[in-house]
Design a protein around this motif. Structure first.
Motif, mmCIF file in Angstrom:
data_model
loop_
_atom_site.group_PDB
_atom_site.id
_atom_site.type_symbol
_atom_site.label_atom_id
_atom_site.label_comp_id
_atom_site.label_asym_id
_atom_site.label_seq_id
_atom_site.Cartn_x
_atom_site.Cartn_y
_atom_site.Cartn_z
ATOM 1 N N GLU A 71 -2.422 68.193 56.867
ATOM 2 C CA GLU A 71 -3.257 69.257 56.433
ATOM 3 C C GLU A 71 -4.649 69.509 57.506
ATOM 4 O O GLU A 71 -4.893 68.336 58.021
ATOM 5 N N VAL A 72 -4.983 70.811 57.657
ATOM 6 C CA VAL A 72 -6.171 70.884 58.467
ATOM 7 C C VAL A 72 -6.717 72.124 57.913
ATOM 8 O O VAL A 72 -6.239 73.136 57.170
ATOM 9 N N SER A 73 -8.068 72.344 58.085
ATOM 10 C CA SER A 73 -8.828 73.750 57.788
ATOM 11 C C SER A 73 -9.550 74.198 58.783
ATOM 12 O O SER A 73 -10.042 73.358 59.724
ATOM 13 N N THR A 74 -10.224 75.308 58.717
ATOM 14 C CA THR A 74 -11.041 75.841 59.895
ATOM 15 C C THR A 74 -11.575 77.152 59.121
ATOM 16 O O THR A 74 -11.172 77.611 58.155
ATOM 17 N N GLY A 75 -12.464 77.672 59.728
ATOM 18 C CA GLY A 75 -13.298 78.801 59.361
ATOM 19 C C GLY A 75 -12.450 80.139 59.433
ATOM 20 O O GLY A 75 -11.510 79.929 60.489
ATOM 21 N N SER A 76 -12.402 80.568 58.143
ATOM 22 C CA SER A 76 -11.365 81.945 57.928
ATOM 23 C C SER A 76 -11.602 82.953 59.406
ATOM 24 O O SER A 76 -10.554 83.580 59.698
ATOM 25 N N LEU A 77 -12.750 82.796 59.978
ATOM 26 C CA LEU A 77 -12.755 84.103 61.029
ATOM 27 C C LEU A 77 -12.687 83.328 62.478
ATOM 28 O O LEU A 77 -13.017 83.775 63.594
ATOM 29 N N ASN A 78 -12.358 82.055 62.502
ATOM 30 C CA ASN A 78 -12.007 81.234 63.804
ATOM 31 C C ASN A 78 -10.527 81.799 64.192
ATOM 32 O O ASN A 78 -9.720 80.915 63.936
ATOM 33 N N HIS A 79 -10.366 82.735 64.611
ATOM 34 C CA HIS A 79 -8.882 83.149 64.981
ATOM 35 C C HIS A 79 -8.498 82.382 65.970
ATOM 36 O O HIS A 79 -7.187 82.158 65.832
ATOM 37 N N PRO A 80 -9.050 82.004 67.084
ATOM 38 C CA PRO A 80 -8.193 81.098 67.906
ATOM 39 C C PRO A 80 -7.760 79.548 67.341
ATOM 40 O O PRO A 80 -6.513 79.470 67.735
ATOM 41 N N GLU A 92 -7.328 80.098 50.999
ATOM 42 C CA GLU A 92 -8.650 79.924 51.429
ATOM 43 C C GLU A 92 -9.712 79.642 50.286
ATOM 44 O O GLU A 92 -9.329 79.846 49.021
ATOM 45 N N GLU A 93 -10.910 79.365 50.717
ATOM 46 C CA GLU A 93 -11.855 78.801 49.891
ATOM 47 C C GLU A 93 -13.247 79.232 50.311
ATOM 48 O O GLU A 93 -13.380 78.872 51.393
ATOM 49 N N PHE A 96 -19.088 82.140 53.306
ATOM 50 C CA PHE A 96 -18.357 81.392 54.471
ATOM 51 C C PHE A 96 -17.083 80.742 53.880
ATOM 52 O O PHE A 96 -16.971 79.887 52.709
ATOM 53 N N TRP A 97 -16.030 81.266 54.448
ATOM 54 C CA TRP A 97 -14.596 81.075 53.860
ATOM 55 C C TRP A 97 -13.883 79.971 54.765
ATOM 56 O O TRP A 97 -14.042 80.287 56.079
ATOM 57 N N MET A 98 -13.152 79.203 54.238
ATOM 58 C CA MET A 98 -12.355 78.189 55.070
ATOM 59 C C MET A 98 -10.726 78.482 54.761
ATOM 60 O O MET A 98 -10.485 78.854 53.507
ATOM 61 N N THR A 99 -9.908 78.631 55.675
ATOM 62 C CA THR A 99 -8.605 78.689 55.690
ATOM 63 C C THR A 99 -7.846 77.199 55.526
ATOM 64 O O THR A 99 -8.111 76.453 56.645
ATOM 65 N N ARG A 100 -7.079 76.907 54.615
ATOM 66 C CA ARG A 100 -6.377 75.698 54.549
ATOM 67 C C ARG A 100 -4.991 75.817 55.106
ATOM 68 O O ARG A 100 -4.392 76.990 54.904
#
Length: 155
Positions: free
Chosen positions: A110-119, A134-135, A141-145
């Motif tokens: 598992e890993v998460s990143t900011g939802s707007l961090n497209h790279p 997403e949460e 500020f949304w994070m994508t898991r």
């Protein structure tokens, strides 16, 4: 070369912090959110974080690092960071691939990143991760898991 980093040594923790701050400042710019927890870290919080770190050196400089916790069948990646001077050199890919290759006992990653961090999202998808949700980590500020299920494992 990718090597283990002993984050409990102050000098190593300082090196990681000197990498982490500029790396996460870029994510803050990409996502429009400057409250990312790694931007608030200090040498002492890194020393006590309980994560395992590995680093990749280029020309004697810590160019990137990854941190994680491995518990039973779960590999939980906490940080993936690359100094902006070393973007687009394959540093994050090398760190992630090395970690995945050396932790085959973990059937779920598992890993998460900011939802707007497209790279970062593109990188995780390219390595076989699937978006699982997403949460809202902070107001606006949304994070994508992301998750990767590896052969022989079940969620």
């Amino acid at each position: 070369m990718i090597t283990p980093l002993d984050i409990t040594h102050r000098e190593t923790a300082q090196q990681v912090l000197d990498l982490q701050l500029p790396s996460y400042r870029v994510e803050a710019e990409l996502t429009g959110f400057d409250g990312i927890p790694p931007l608030r870290d200090t040498v002492d919080t890194l020393i006590s974080c309980g994560e395992t770190f590995r680093g990749l050196y280029l020309d004697g400089e810590l160019a990137g690092a990854i941190s994680y916790k491995l518990e039973k069948n779960l590999l939980d990646i906490h940080r993936v960071m690359v100094h902006p001077r070393h973007f687009r050199k394959g540093v994050a890919t090398a760190l992630l691939q090395s970690l995945l290759d050396s932790t085959s006992e973990a059937h779920r990653v598992e890993v998460s990143t900011g939802s707007l961090n497209h790279p970062a999202k593109k990188l995780y998808r390219r390595l076989g991760f699937t978006e699982v949700g997403e949460e809202e980590a902070a107001p606006g500020f949304w994070m994508t898991r992301f998750q990767l299920i590896r052969e022989g494992g079940a969620g």
